[in-house]
Write an enzyme that holds these catalytic residues in place. Structure first.
Site, PDB file in Angstrom:
ATOM      1  N   LYS A  11       0.839  -1.204   0.000  1.00  0.00           N
ATOM      2  CA  LYS A  11       0.000   0.000   0.000  1.00  0.00           C
ATOM      3  C   LYS A  11       0.878   1.261   0.000  1.00  0.00           C
ATOM      4  CE  LYS A  11      -3.768  -2.221   2.616  1.00  0.00           C
ATOM      5  NZ  LYS A  11      -4.721  -2.016   3.750  1.00  0.00           N
ATOM      6  N   TYR A  51     -12.174  -2.399  -3.444  1.00  0.00           N
ATOM      7  CA  TYR A  51     -12.707  -2.475  -2.081  1.00  0.00           C
ATOM      8  C   TYR A  51     -14.240  -2.516  -2.070  1.00  0.00           C
ATOM      9  CZ  TYR A  51      -8.208  -1.800   0.334  1.00  0.00           C
ATOM     10  OH  TYR A  51      -6.940  -1.954   0.866  1.00  0.00           O
ATOM     11  N   ASN A 114      -1.606  -0.215   7.209  1.00  0.00           N
ATOM     12  CA  ASN A 114      -1.110  -1.542   7.605  1.00  0.00           C
ATOM     13  C   ASN A 114      -0.338  -2.230   6.476  1.00  0.00           C
ATOM     14  OD1 ASN A 114      -3.275  -2.147   6.000  1.00  0.00           O
ATOM     15  ND2 ASN A 114      -4.424  -3.283   7.553  1.00  0.00           N
ATOM     16  N   HIS A 117      -1.973  -5.465   1.376  1.00  0.00           N
ATOM     17  CA  HIS A 117      -3.256  -6.120   1.091  1.00  0.00           C
ATOM     18  C   HIS A 117      -2.945  -7.496   0.536  1.00  0.00           C
ATOM     19  CE1 HIS A 117      -7.225  -6.929  -0.597  1.00  0.00           C
ATOM     20  NE2 HIS A 117      -6.555  -7.417  -1.628  1.00  0.00           N
ATOM     21  N   GLU A 128      -9.555  -9.807  -8.018  1.00  0.00           N
ATOM     22  CA  GLU A 128      -8.581  -8.740  -7.804  1.00  0.00           C
ATOM     23  C   GLU A 128      -7.416  -8.821  -8.799  1.00  0.00           C
ATOM     24  OE1 GLU A 128      -7.605  -9.149  -3.659  1.00  0.00           O
ATOM     25  OE2 GLU A 128      -9.607  -8.531  -3.020  1.00  0.00           O
TER      26      GLU A 128
END
Ligand code: IDP
Ligand code: MG
Length: 138
Positions: A11, A51, A114, A117, A128
């Site tokens: 990310k 998402y 975080n 993904h 995805e």
């Protein structure tokens, strides 16, 4: 047991912090093979598609803003039981709950930042990977 391909995103926080190489190295050292890699800035449209399962949740807007805030490294990661094993390597969603030895448990403190993904099921991985590698070569 099955050989699978899963989508990993480093990310924007991970790329900004210079941790992309660390994430790639951990995946490769574990034995996974990179089948695809793209460094890109995600559009809001792609972020909302990626998402989609979180649409309507209170944090959805912030999630889309964050994932579009800088470049991400999208990886197609291939190997034995890749989907679940990569999730285990990532650690719990909230880094405060992630065990040491996991990516989030070693490198993060914030739920929204975080670092990684990883697809959470076979269906998610297929969907995805199609979003990030639309030419279908991975
Ligand atoms: P995952 O990334 O471990 O699969 P998901 O539940 O799919 O976790 O959530 C997607 C991302 O949304 C998380 O990685 C995290 O950055 C963020 N997120 C999840 N739950 C919350 C929340 O309650 N508040 C703010 N951000 C959240
Ligand atoms: Mg998820």
């Amino acid at each position: 047991m099955a050989v699978e391909t899963t989508l990993v995103l480093v990310k924007p926080d991970g790329v900004r912090r210079g941790l992309a190489g660390e994430i790639v190295a951990r995946l490769e050292r574990r034995g996974f093979e990179l089948r695809g890699a793209r460094l890109l800035k995600i559009s809001r449209t792609l972020a909302q598609q990626h998402y989609a399962e979180h649409k309507g949740k209170p944090f959805f807007g912030d999630l889309v803003s964050f994932i579009t805030s800088g470049r991400v490294l999208a990886l197609a990661v291939h190997g034995e039981t890749a989907i679940a094993t990569v999730r285990t390597m990532m650690g719990a969603t909230n880094p405060l709950d992630s065990l040491p030895g996991t990516i989030r448990g070693d490198l993060a403190l914030e739920l929204s930042e975080n670092i990684v993904h990883g697809s959470d099921s076979k269906a998610s991985a297929k969907r995805e990977l199609g979003l990030f590698f639309p030419d279908g070569l991975v």
